[in-house]
Motif scaffolding. Structure first.
Motif, PDB file in Angstrom:
ATOM      1  N   HIS A 187      -9.544   4.952  -1.580  1.00 29.35           N
ATOM      2  CA  HIS A 187      -8.601   6.182  -0.173  1.00 29.35           C
ATOM      3  C   HIS A 187      -7.247   6.331  -0.847  1.00 29.35           C
ATOM      4  N   ILE A 188      -6.699   5.760  -1.320  1.00 24.47           N
ATOM      5  CA  ILE A 188      -5.802   5.920  -2.204  1.00 24.47           C
ATOM      6  C   ILE A 188      -5.813   6.247  -3.653  1.00 24.47           C
ATOM      7  N   TRP A 189      -6.398   6.008  -4.124  1.00 25.32           N
ATOM      8  CA  TRP A 189      -7.006   6.044  -5.263  1.00 25.32           C
ATOM      9  C   TRP A 189      -8.385   7.640  -5.774  1.00 25.32           C
ATOM     10  N   LEU A 216       1.266  -1.320  -0.231  1.00 23.96           N
ATOM     11  CA  LEU A 216      -0.132  -0.072  -0.126  1.00 23.96           C
ATOM     12  C   LEU A 216       0.825   1.412   0.267  1.00 23.96           C
ATOM     13  N   ASP A 269       0.193   9.598  -4.650  1.00 24.52           N
ATOM     14  CA  ASP A 269       0.386  10.850  -4.791  1.00 24.52           C
ATOM     15  C   ASP A 269       1.574  11.258  -5.764  1.00 24.52           C
ATOM     16  N   ASN A 317       2.380   2.166  -3.383  1.00 26.15           N
ATOM     17  CA  ASN A 317       1.312   2.827  -4.241  1.00 26.15           C
ATOM     18  C   ASN A 317       0.447   3.776  -3.857  1.00 26.15           C
ATOM     19  N   THR A 318       0.581   4.139  -2.853  1.00 20.41           N
ATOM     20  CA  THR A 318       0.528   5.580  -2.126  1.00 20.41           C
ATOM     21  C   THR A 318       1.379   6.524  -2.620  1.00 20.41           C
ATOM     22  N   TRP A 319       2.336   5.960  -2.590  1.00 22.38           N
ATOM     23  CA  TRP A 319       3.952   7.142  -3.382  1.00 22.38           C
ATOM     24  C   TRP A 319       3.196   7.457  -4.730  1.00 22.38           C
ATOM     25  N   GLN A 333      -8.964   0.282   1.003  1.00 24.48           N
ATOM     26  CA  GLN A 333      -8.224   0.906   0.927  1.00 24.48           C
ATOM     27  C   GLN A 333      -7.463   2.223  -0.178  1.00 24.48           C
ATOM     28  N   TYR A 334      -7.528   1.097  -1.597  1.00 26.58           N
ATOM     29  CA  TYR A 334      -7.418   2.059  -2.366  1.00 26.58           C
ATOM     30  C   TYR A 334      -8.967   3.096  -2.845  1.00 26.58           C
TER      31      TYR A 334
END
Length: 693
Positions: A188-190, A134, A142, A137-139, A185-186
């Motif tokens: 939020h990440i996306w 995660l 962003d 992927n978040t990095w 989770q994704y």
């Protein structure tokens, strides 16, 4: 006069002080002014895939399987270890985004990002964790958000459309039906990328779409993990309880909405629908239903764009391969296909491409020049002159597979171009209120359909018609035809008989016109000064192909510099840059006038059949297709031998000269050119020939 000068000086000072104390206010005003001037479409978008960032990558580490560029001493370069199975150093990720910012940021209309933004789970000493998967992927997410952020800090200038890769979850390949914690989770990440009105759909199954050109073009992000044959957490697309079934039902309904609004669609995913004589990536029921959807919505879908496989190639699906019995899993598949290996070795990739070529040899060739003039297609039907040329290709659909950023070969980016004739001044994504982008076609009804998919089993079994079908009730009283043996299958409506071919088959607005492929030559950029290690079993003068073991023994590639160590203690790389590998507009061997299905089928036919040095041009004039062979004058006698050579053999036999069966002949030049690009130019000419042998 003195008073006037004093007042002028005072106002000037006030302006200077305001500029010093309020730069943010000035920038905000400039941003507002910028937003008031709409930016025209550029007719280009970026496809980026398989980044695989590795936070443990270590420069000058070993590329062997036990080290994986994480430890030891070896040829791992500052920007990655090309042609090895090591993952991507953060330096390469940062350099790639810097290059995009400097060269592409202001020249593209949207981005498709087709998954795998976490490292592989290949190092037993450093097993992956959820936080690591995660985290990277978040990095990356962003970095996209920052790269395309509005100057005023509110939102983004262009849409980025992501999709799941098989390594973006833990354990890799396995995603259970949603809702689940990964989808949560994704979400939020996306959050920057998924439209607000699509989030419930994404949380349920990981699929959504974005109108990248409002009311004109939508990009559908498919969760191909629910189609993936290696996902042991699901079971195909036949049963209404399966997420693969529900996703395709969602896609069917949404494409019908898109059709009724006069829009077009691009489909993206991570795992492509690869299917050859012995191998497959998707469950057969998913492949069958997807192919049926592509044929029925051929007036809507422009193309499918995928990643995962790292090699540059394309797939052509044939509607003649659709078996309605196989859609429900009730019929055995013709021929036995094993699940394709998760990561292709060089030799297995070559075997796979050779199987594709065998399939291409069976494609129906385009009408000849005389047949076009007579209005007769290959099946003997009359079709109205040159219009028949476009209709001929509608039997097929196209999937384009881009190579990766991770340097399994060379890091690669692809910039696609599309026809914007008549669309130059349409409202842009960044200028359209996101709350109304889908309101044009009753967003409340659209949202309700997403929710209903949670109970699609009971809906379908009870024979409830979809919203799209209900709207057609007054125009067409005929009931949809269903196979008698599968009450759960609703076949989509085909295009209207009066509608022209879609942009996938005929040049028109939104047709893909070509692409430019960029690559980073890490051999030159890393600028490694290497020496053979003492006692190493690697011949420094040989290529990395010379040491290939059988595919069933080899699951790791050490790379072209295997067994060598750096001489200098500190790396001395050259300036990083991407350069043009090739572009389809100028490639004199591919000769792709555009990226329509017809153009690719013509290309596949040329590569699939034995090399013919004489081909028929569009004008009906016989021309020399092969010309000089850039990859050597001769090659082994195999399926790629030329027709002309075969005719020569027959003539020799007639003259009493016995032709040798193993006589060397020219290879198909287009096929060799394709193989060179498939491996992103990392293979030398002699290595390509050795691979073929």
């Amino acid at each position: 006069m003195a008073l006037r000068h004093f007042l002028g000086l005072t106002l000037l000072c006030h302006g200077v002080i305001a500029g010093l104390l309020g730069p943010a206010t000035t920038e905000r005003r400039q941003a507002v002014a910028e937003r008031s001037v709409p930016r025209k479409l550029h007719g280009r978008f970026l496809h980026i895939t398989d980044i695989h960032p590795d936070e443990f990558y270590k420069v000058h580490s070993s590329t062997d399987e036990d080290s994986a560029c994480h430890r030891g001493i070896g040829p791992a370069g500052p920007y990655g270890a090309e042609t090895s199975d090591c993952d991507t150093p953060f330096s390469l990720v940062n350099a790639t985004f810097d290059w995009i910012a400097a060269n592409l940021k202001d020249e593209i209309d949207f981005v498709v990002w087709t998954g795998d933004s976490a490292r592989h789970d290949r190092d037993e000493e450093l097993p992956r964790s959820q936080d690591q998967v995660l985290g990277t992927n978040t990095w990356i997410a962003d970095k996209f958000a920052a790269l395309f952020a509005r100057p005023d800090g509110y939102g983004m200038t262009v849409p980025v459309v992501p999709t799941f890769g098989n390594n973006d979850i833990l354990p890799h390949n396995i995603m259970l039906p949603g809702p689940n914690r990964w989808l949560q989770q994704y979400t939020h990440i996306w959050r920057h990328f998924i439209p607000e009105e699509q989030r419930h759909s994404f949380e349920f199954g990981g699929w959504f779409y974005v109108e990248v050109i409002p009311n004109k073009l939508a990009v559908f992000s498919l969760n191909t993990l629910y189609f993936f044959d290696r996902n042991a957490g699901v079971d195909g697309c036949a049963a209404p309880s399966e997420p693969g079934y529900k996703q395709l039902e969602w896609l069917r309904v949404q494409l019908q909405f898109i059709r009724e609004r006069g829009m077009k669609a691009i489909l993206i995913g991570h795992v492509p629908p690869a299917r050859t004589e012995s191998k497959r990536l998707w469950d057969e029921t998913c492949w069958q239903k997807y192919s049926l959807w592509m044929h029925q919505f051929r007036d809507v879908v422009v193309a499918g764009l995928y990643g995962h496989m790292n090699i540059d190639h394309f797939l052509i699906g044939d509607s003649n391969d659709i078996n309605l019995a196989a859609l429900s899993g009730s019929a055995a598949e013709s021929g036995i296909r094993d699940a394709m290996e998760d990561e292709l070795t060089l030799q297995s990739a070559s075997d796979y491409l050779l199987e594709l070529r065998n399939d291409w040899a069976k494609l129906t060739p385009p009408p000849t020049f005389s047949e076009e003039l007579d209005g007769i297609d290959r099946d003997g039907r009359r079709g109205g002159g040159k219009k028949r040329k476009h209709r001929w290709g509608e039997r097929y659909h196209l999937s384009l597979i881009s190579p990766s950023v991770v340097p399994n070969y060379f890091p690669t980016l692809r910039v696609m171009e599309y026809n914007i004739t008549g669309l130059e001044n349409v409202p842009l994504w960044k200028d359209t209120p996101k709350t109304t982008a889908t309101d044009v076609f009753d967003d409340n009804r659209n949202s309700q359909k997403h929710i209903d998919l949670r109970h699609v089993s009971s809906e379908t079994e009870s024979g409830t018609r979809s919203d799209a079908e209900t709207t057609k009730k007054h125009h067409n009283k005929k009931k949809q035809k269903k196979p008698h043996n599968d009450p759960n299958l609703i076949i989509p409506e085909p295009p209207s008989k009066s509608s022209p071919p879609g942009p996938a088959y005929s040049p028109q607005p939104l047709t893909l016109t070509g692409y430019t492929q960029y690559y980073a030559n890490l051999t030159r950029i890393n600028n490694l000064n290497l020496t053979a290690s003492a006692g190493a079993e690697t011949n420094s003068g040989s290529s990395f192909l010379d040491n290939l073991m059988p595919d069933w023994l080899l699951r790791w590639r050490n790379g072209k510099h295997a067994g060598k160590k750096p001489v200098a203690k500190l790396p001395q790389p050259r300036e990083f840059t991407f350069e043009v590998e090739y572009n389809t507009f100028e490639d004199k061997i591919y000769k792709l006038g555009d990226l329509t299905v017809n153009s690719f089928v013509e290309l596949a036919v040329r590569m699939g059949k034995p090399s013919a040095s004489k081909q028929r041009s569009e004008t009906g004039v016989v021309v020399d297709e092969d010309g000089d062979n850039d990859y050597g004058e001769e090659d082994s006698d195999q399926e790629g031998d030329s027709d002309e050579g075969a005719e020569t053999e027959q003539k020799k036999r007639k003259k009493g000269k016995k032709g040798k069966k193993d006589k060397k002949r020219k290879q198909n030049r287009t096929w060799l050119h394709f193989l060179n690009h498939a491996f992103v130019g990392t293979l030398e000419k002699k290595e390509l020939k050795k691979l073929l042998d």
